[in-house]
Design a protein around this motif. Sequence first.
Motif, mmCIF file in Angstrom:
data_model
loop_
_atom_site.group_PDB
_atom_site.id
_atom_site.type_symbol
_atom_site.label_atom_id
_atom_site.label_comp_id
_atom_site.label_asym_id
_atom_site.label_seq_id
_atom_site.Cartn_x
_atom_site.Cartn_y
_atom_site.Cartn_z
ATOM 1 N N LEU A 1 40.070 41.214 56.776
ATOM 2 C CA LEU A 1 38.855 40.599 56.207
ATOM 3 C C LEU A 1 37.705 41.607 56.165
ATOM 4 O O LEU A 1 36.779 41.455 55.372
ATOM 5 C CB LEU A 1 38.451 39.368 57.020
ATOM 6 C CG LEU A 1 39.258 38.094 56.762
ATOM 7 C CD1 LEU A 1 38.926 37.024 57.785
ATOM 8 C CD2 LEU A 1 38.999 37.573 55.352
ATOM 9 N N GLY A 2 37.767 42.629 57.019
ATOM 10 C CA GLY A 2 36.737 43.664 57.015
ATOM 11 C C GLY A 2 36.746 44.488 55.740
ATOM 12 O O GLY A 2 35.767 45.139 55.389
ATOM 13 N N GLY B 1 36.827 40.670 52.765
ATOM 14 C CA GLY B 1 36.481 39.283 53.090
ATOM 15 C C GLY B 1 35.269 38.766 52.353
ATOM 16 O O GLY B 1 35.118 37.563 52.164
ATOM 17 N N HIS B 2 34.401 39.672 51.909
ATOM 18 C CA HIS B 2 33.173 39.234 51.245
ATOM 19 C C HIS B 2 33.372 39.023 49.746
ATOM 20 O O HIS B 2 32.486 38.544 49.067
ATOM 21 C CB HIS B 2 32.073 40.274 51.477
ATOM 22 C CG HIS B 2 32.456 41.650 51.007
ATOM 23 N ND1 HIS B 2 33.384 42.419 51.658
ATOM 24 C CD2 HIS B 2 32.061 42.358 49.926
ATOM 25 C CE1 HIS B 2 33.523 43.562 51.007
ATOM 26 N NE2 HIS B 2 32.754 43.548 49.960
ATOM 27 N N ARG B 3 34.556 39.400 49.215
ATOM 28 C CA ARG B 3 34.773 39.250 47.766
ATOM 29 C C ARG B 3 35.272 37.855 47.448
ATOM 30 O O ARG B 3 35.939 37.222 48.252
ATOM 31 C CB ARG B 3 35.811 40.279 47.276
ATOM 32 C CG ARG B 3 35.338 41.692 47.499
ATOM 33 C CD ARG B 3 35.868 42.619 46.441
ATOM 34 N NE ARG B 3 35.654 43.987 46.884
ATOM 35 C CZ ARG B 3 36.615 44.736 47.398
ATOM 36 N NH1 ARG B 3 37.840 44.274 47.470
ATOM 37 N NH2 ARG B 3 36.356 45.945 47.821
#
Lengths: 298, 262
Positions: free
Chosen positions: B97-98, B101-103
Amino acid sequence: MGDVLLVVTDTTPRLTWNLIADVAAIFQYQFMDNAYMAGTVVAIVAGAIGYFVVLRGSAFAAHALSHIGFAGATGAVVLAINPIFGLLAFTMGSGMVIGALGSRLRSRDVTIGIVLAWTLGLGVLFISLYTGYAQEAYALLFGEILGISVQEVLITAVVAGLALVALVVMYRPLLYASVDQDLALAKGVPTVALSVAFMAVLALAVTDAVQVVGVLLIFALIVTPAAIAIRFTTRPRFAIATAVGLSLAFTWLGLAIAYYSPHPVSFFITSLAFGTYVAVRVVEVLHTRVSRTTSADA
Amino acid sequence: MNVVVASGLAARYAERTVWSGADFRISRGSFTAVLGPNGAGKSTLFKLLLGQLTPAAGDLTVFGAHPHAGDPRIGYIPQSSSFDADFSIRGRDFVGLGIDGHRWGIPLGGGARDRRVVDDAVGVVDAARYVDRPIGRLSGGEQQRLLLAHALVGQPELLLMDEPLSHLDVRNQGAIVNVIGKVVRERGITVLLIAHDVNPLLPYIDNVLYIANGKTAIGRPSDIITAATLSAIYSAPIDVLTDRMGRVFVTGLDEEVTHPHG
């Protein structure tokens, strides 16, 4: 719900030893076709969102949404509107407020509970105002999937489609924010907006699931399958697929059993879900005991 | 070159000024321990650097610009990050997720490349043995290593760690600090690490940023952790003791130290 189809059969269908004939017999009625279509759509969306409900610890919020929706649905009945729209309006509105409260608020569950009790009271008032029959209230509380019309199947499918598209779009940041809100926030994930959006999607799923199991039994389709799934796999996408599969199995089997029995569908769906959960937990306990005795360093 | 520059910086949190008049520079590739009593505003400094709070006064730049939320060059390990025992996510998925994960959306391609990046970071923190286990079942030290791996897969240039050593036993503290020290040297990452005890960090750090009593001071450990400097910060007599192992202990004014705003 809506236009009430009262299905009166003078004899309960009998099971034969021919499985194919038994299954075929289920689908000779339009109301069973409708029930299976609606049930399938609902099971898919409920299983998928259930994973995030369990991961985020929002089980109580999901439960509350359905109860708050009850007031909206009964209110709609009083106004002679299809209850699904009242349900949708109330679950959506309350869901977004709960989402905005955020999970950090320690007293969130207390606040939700207070609102929930009041809206249930409202629901009771609306039922008493509607002097028709108690059948509507019964259907909302415990589900009445065998009385679902083609039009309602269509509405259910549209609502489920919206929820699934939203879930696909939100998938990664929602997973990230559900795993660790602070980490996601630092990476620029809009965690508050996401929390509101998630509760809105949950409201769609709850509205759909109420058609099948009613507001009181919503856990069986949304929470239980996902709670079982996370005991089998630690991979998010496998867990979602497992939850959807279980949700489908409970619904399909529950409908089939109910067809051959005089008892309500909701009872069989909830019992299948509960029985599976208990079985999994028992097997787990036995398994850990065995592995503890066989390997000393575990 | 300076990664972080603060001039006349003041931090306000929950409607009160926690510290003010901060002037410091953090140079690229340096390792800084952020010390000070509870509630002094150490985590508030991180919130400023992450762009989650705006300065009450003064100026703060990160990479030569005002901080903005979601800067991919910043890696972050929040305070008291830990996972419940029944948290059923694989360590590998958490670390991954690092990267993305923000996409938005469900990941489709790039699996093999992402897997290499994850394996690489997991190798660096020496967590390959348990990366496929559920993260909730791992020990505090193991979870802390995966949090570090999670931060590293984002290829950060600045790493902010909020008390990664608390809740760890002494042996694990030493091991984690060793990994951090090694990684930041190899990759030239600038590190700010909040800690309560400076001793496990002393072999690795370049600077100490001390935050206490509404004031800040920065410098080499031997210049900051002295009776004179700390007494000046607290405006009260403070003693610094050094034992035969080279460990330092700050004593005096315990009440003010634990309740700096009382």
